[in-house]
Design a protein around this motif. Structure first.
Motif, PDB file in Angstrom:
ATOM      1  N   ASN A  55     -34.986  35.602 -69.415  1.00 51.86           N
ATOM      2  CA  ASN A  55     -36.662  34.047 -69.850  1.00 51.86           C
ATOM      3  C   ASN A  55     -37.561  34.790 -69.138  1.00 51.86           C
ATOM      4  O   ASN A  55     -38.029  34.290 -69.418  1.00 51.86           O
ATOM      5  N   THR A  56     -37.771  36.072 -68.838  1.00 52.66           N
ATOM      6  CA  THR A  56     -38.982  36.865 -67.892  1.00 52.66           C
ATOM      7  C   THR A  56     -38.747  37.479 -68.320  1.00 52.66           C
ATOM      8  O   THR A  56     -37.715  39.009 -68.512  1.00 52.66           O
ATOM      9  N   SER A  57     -40.238  39.002 -68.379  1.00 51.12           N
ATOM     10  CA  SER A  57     -40.427  40.332 -68.205  1.00 51.12           C
ATOM     11  C   SER A  57     -40.767  40.788 -67.479  1.00 51.12           C
ATOM     12  O   SER A  57     -41.073  41.542 -67.091  1.00 51.12           O
ATOM     13  N   MET A  58     -40.919  39.592 -65.956  1.00 44.57           N
ATOM     14  CA  MET A  58     -40.869  40.141 -64.899  1.00 44.57           C
ATOM     15  C   MET A  58     -40.034  41.416 -64.333  1.00 44.57           C
ATOM     16  O   MET A  58     -40.786  42.555 -63.447  1.00 44.57           O
ATOM     17  N   PHE A  59     -39.036  41.243 -65.193  1.00 48.02           N
ATOM     18  CA  PHE A  59     -37.856  42.109 -64.112  1.00 48.02           C
ATOM     19  C   PHE A  59     -37.570  43.608 -65.830  1.00 48.02           C
ATOM     20  O   PHE A  59     -37.168  43.215 -66.662  1.00 48.02           O
ATOM     21  N   LEU A 297     -32.828  39.416 -84.350  1.00 50.04           N
ATOM     22  CA  LEU A 297     -31.882  39.178 -83.140  1.00 50.04           C
ATOM     23  C   LEU A 297     -31.073  40.018 -81.984  1.00 50.04           C
ATOM     24  O   LEU A 297     -30.941  40.190 -80.641  1.00 50.04           O
ATOM     25  N   TYR A 298     -30.666  41.693 -82.971  1.00 47.76           N
ATOM     26  CA  TYR A 298     -30.034  42.846 -82.122  1.00 47.76           C
ATOM     27  C   TYR A 298     -30.529  43.242 -81.612  1.00 47.76           C
ATOM     28  O   TYR A 298     -30.143  43.045 -79.689  1.00 47.76           O
ATOM     29  N   TYR A 299     -32.034  43.909 -81.514  1.00 49.60           N
ATOM     30  CA  TYR A 299     -32.872  44.383 -80.490  1.00 49.60           C
ATOM     31  C   TYR A 299     -33.591  43.410 -79.330  1.00 49.60           C
ATOM     32  O   TYR A 299     -33.299  43.839 -77.962  1.00 49.60           O
ATOM     33  N   ASN A 300     -33.044  42.185 -79.931  1.00 52.88           N
ATOM     34  CA  ASN A 300     -34.086  40.877 -78.826  1.00 52.88           C
ATOM     35  C   ASN A 300     -33.158  40.798 -77.900  1.00 52.88           C
ATOM     36  O   ASN A 300     -33.112  40.742 -76.505  1.00 52.88           O
ATOM     37  N   ASP A 305     -36.805  42.883 -73.051  1.00 49.66           N
ATOM     38  CA  ASP A 305     -37.378  43.097 -71.641  1.00 49.66           C
ATOM     39  C   ASP A 305     -38.091  44.545 -72.071  1.00 49.66           C
ATOM     40  O   ASP A 305     -39.271  45.059 -72.232  1.00 49.66           O
ATOM     41  N   VAL A 306     -38.201  44.435 -73.921  1.00 47.02           N
ATOM     42  CA  VAL A 306     -39.165  45.692 -74.887  1.00 47.02           C
ATOM     43  C   VAL A 306     -39.781  45.122 -76.144  1.00 47.02           C
ATOM     44  O   VAL A 306     -38.591  44.292 -76.820  1.00 47.02           O
ATOM     45  N   ASP A 307     -39.974  44.959 -75.876  1.00 47.51           N
ATOM     46  CA  ASP A 307     -41.458  44.683 -77.272  1.00 47.51           C
ATOM     47  C   ASP A 307     -41.634  45.140 -78.504  1.00 47.51           C
ATOM     48  O   ASP A 307     -42.446  46.968 -78.710  1.00 47.51           O
ATOM     49  N   LEU A 308     -40.294  45.316 -79.632  1.00 51.59           N
ATOM     50  CA  LEU A 308     -40.450  46.085 -80.258  1.00 51.59           C
ATOM     51  C   LEU A 308     -40.967  45.676 -82.097  1.00 51.59           C
ATOM     52  O   LEU A 308     -40.517  45.912 -82.934  1.00 51.59           O
ATOM     53  N   PRO A 366     -34.239  51.747 -76.695  1.00 50.35           N
ATOM     54  CA  PRO A 366     -35.263  51.813 -77.937  1.00 50.35           C
ATOM     55  C   PRO A 366     -35.456  52.532 -77.924  1.00 50.35           C
ATOM     56  O   PRO A 366     -36.229  52.761 -79.817  1.00 50.35           O
ATOM     57  N   LEU A 367     -35.646  53.872 -77.739  1.00 45.29           N
ATOM     58  CA  LEU A 367     -37.284  54.695 -77.698  1.00 45.29           C
ATOM     59  C   LEU A 367     -36.369  55.822 -78.515  1.00 45.29           C
ATOM     60  O   LEU A 367     -36.965  55.866 -80.324  1.00 45.29           O
ATOM     61  N   TRP A 368     -35.352  56.115 -79.182  1.00 43.63           N
ATOM     62  CA  TRP A 368     -34.211  57.375 -79.363  1.00 43.63           C
ATOM     63  C   TRP A 368     -33.903  56.603 -80.888  1.00 43.63           C
ATOM     64  O   TRP A 368     -33.592  56.590 -82.050  1.00 43.63           O
ATOM     65  N   ALA A 369     -33.510  54.700 -80.325  1.00 45.10           N
ATOM     66  CA  ALA A 369     -33.508  53.752 -81.421  1.00 45.10           C
ATOM     67  C   ALA A 369     -34.639  53.933 -82.900  1.00 45.10           C
ATOM     68  O   ALA A 369     -34.174  53.658 -83.846  1.00 45.10           O
TER      69      ALA A 369
END
Length: 535
Positions: A55-59, A297-300, A305-308, A366-369
């Protein structure tokens, strides 16, 4: 039609394509928004599964000692912390059988049934007026979805939206096939049917970022309200600026049985080429729908922690649109050399190439995905427009729209409902393994099926070959197994029918039709053409 458009008549065909495509994009935006807003929608309407989520993007997820998704109960979820700071919450995740039913079967059930009736109606009534009404219906349904208070209300309105949207493809396809020539048909169909992926791609930034902006404290509801209002505006433009085109025979539009009777819808549908094409398209559609309903939903879930959002938008809109155009151009160019068979060959090769990168898009980080997703999309999205270019070229004029309606019914019922198996399979193999099977795996299977279809479609006809008198059973369909198109520049009976519906006087050298009927006597083709010209 509004008078100003008379001065822009040279751009009328392009305008029609643009207007129909934008309307289709908005319809598909409403269709796929639920896949992006599902978590927020589920929290407000209380449906679906609960799960432990970051629930946080701090980490960064790589820094965390335990991933939230690895915990299966509420107490353990809230007990997780990093340097004394909790980073997980137990809440609705937007998934579960409730979501799969909402996204797939409830929409597909009505969409496919209504689509068949729309197809039959499109062969008889004014398509522009029908399309206007359909667009108004799904536009209002989208607006009302932004006001719901209960899960069942959302289900009901998605069914209403499906009923309206079901008319878009058969009606628009019929309109476009009557105003665009053969050498542009696959490209035009590809651009229009790209509306599915255009709406799907736009759903990512709209569903993610408009929801976060929380305009007027409405959150996800603004997405549906705004899309619905724009759709109603497009409906008004459709009804006031488009005119009903004259119906033209294309491909095998004049094909008849040996006894001279027009080919029936059942005879078209039961042909081996059409059956195989429907099966292949259904499997490919399942792969696309699986990714469409589950991508956000899959990438989330795997990369919280990555906004795609913008990456997904760029890949689907940018690379996907290039693939659509390239596929249409390639298909149109080589069809003159290989016949309609070449379109199926392009389908088989493109889906085969797309399969391996599709696996990579759900395997890598994420990058190569995103890189492999882009590679896959370029080739994968060639398919839809080419499929319907094949359909309109091997189907008789009198049952063209109804055939498209049946085709969509089969394709959507199989391809649109199979993704419901993602949830039970995921509980056994994991979410990633389930997506791999129903997404990338089905791309590969469809490639094999499209390749088989190649052998059921005819290559380029021999121009020097003279038609022979049929010696088969009176009720046999000519060329029942091998289906191919004809040169659209060849004279057709429809072209001799003026607006009053009465046959015009023909020059002496055209007194015999291509099917052998004496022009002095009314033939089934003439009667059907006259009837079509009046509608």
């Amino acid at each position: 039609m509004i008078p100003i458009l008379d001065k822009l008549s040279g751009f009328y065909n392009s305008y029609v394509l643009a207007l129909l495509t934008i309307g289709y994009i908005l319809g598909e935006l409403g269709h796929y928004l639920i896949g992006v807003t599902s978590k927020q929608t589920a929290i407000e309407l209380d449906y679906g599964d609960h799960a432990c989520q970051q629930n946080t993007s701090m980490f960064n997820r790589h820094e965390l000692p335990t991933q939230c998704s690895a915990v299966g109960n509420e107490s353990s979820c809230y007990a997780l912390d990093f340097n004394g700071t909790g980073y997980c919450e137990w809440n609705y995740n937007g998934l579960g059988i409730d979501y799969q039913i909402l996204a797939g079967p409830t929409f597909i059930l009505i969409f496919t049934i209504a689509g068949v009736f729309m197809g039959f109606a499109a062969d008889k009534y004014n398509r522009v007026k029908m399309l206007t009404v359909c667009t108004v219906i799904f536009g209002i349904a989208m607006i009302l979805q932004g006001t719901v208070k209960e899960y069942w209300q959302l289900v009901l309105l998605r069914m209403v939206m499906a009923a309206g949207e079901s008319g878009c493809n058969p009606l628009a396809t019929g309109i476009m096939s009557d105003i665009f020539p053969e050498d542009k048909r696959a490209l035009v169909m590809a651009i229009f049917n790209w509306g599915i992926y255009g709406g799907y791609g736009i759903a990512f930034p709209v569903g993610r970022y408009i929801t976060k902006l929380n305009f007027w404290n409405l959150g996800w509801r603004v997405c549906y309200l705004g899309a619905g209002v724009l759709t109603v505006i497009m409906a008004a433009l459709t009804g006031t600026t488009l005119r009903e085109p004259e119906r033209k025979a294309i491909g095998e539009g004049d094909r008849q049985t040996a006894s001279g009777k027009p080919v029936s819808l059942w005879q078209v549908i039961k042909s081996p080429a059409m059956i195989m094409l429907m099966i292949a398209a259904s499997i490919r559609h399942c792969g696309g729908m699986t990714f469409a309903y589950n991508a956000d939903l899959y990438y989330n879930s795997y990369f919280p922690d990555v906004d795609l959002g913008w990456w997904l938008f760029g890949v689907t809109i940018g690379i996907g649109s290039v693939g659509v155009v390239v596929g249409g151009i390639v298909s149109d160019k080589i069809v003159a050399k290989m016949g309609i068979r070449s379109r199926a060959f392009v389908l088989a090769i493109s889906q085969l190439i797309a399969t391996l990168p599709a696996f990579g898009s759900v395997y890598f980080d994420p990058l190569w995905a995103m890189i492999t997703l882009g590679m896959s999309y370029f080739f994968a999205e060639m398919w839809f427009g080419i499929v319907f270019a094949i359909v309109v070229e091997i189907v008789p004029l009198r049952v063209r729209s109804s055939t498209i309606g049946v085709f969509l019914f089969v394709m959507n019922n199989i391809g649109g409902n199979l993704p419901i198996l993602v949830d039970p399979v995921a509980k056994v193999l994991g979410y990633r393994g389930s997506i791999m099977i129903f997404y990338a795996g089905f791309y590969g299977i469809s490639s094999i099926l499209f390749f088989i279809t190649c052998f059921l479609l005819e290559g380029k006809p021999d121009e020097a070959e003279e038609p022979e008198s049929p010696k088969t059973h009176p009720n046999a369909v000519l060329n029942a197994r091998h289906m191919h198109g004809h040169d659209n520049s060849v004279f057709s009976v429809d072209e001799t029918l003026p607006s009053n519906g009465r046959p015009a006087q023909l020059p002496q050298h055209l007194q015999m039709s291509s099917n052998g009927y004496d022009k002095a006597q009314p033939s089934p083709v003439r009667q059907n053409g006259a009837e079509s010209s009046r509608l």
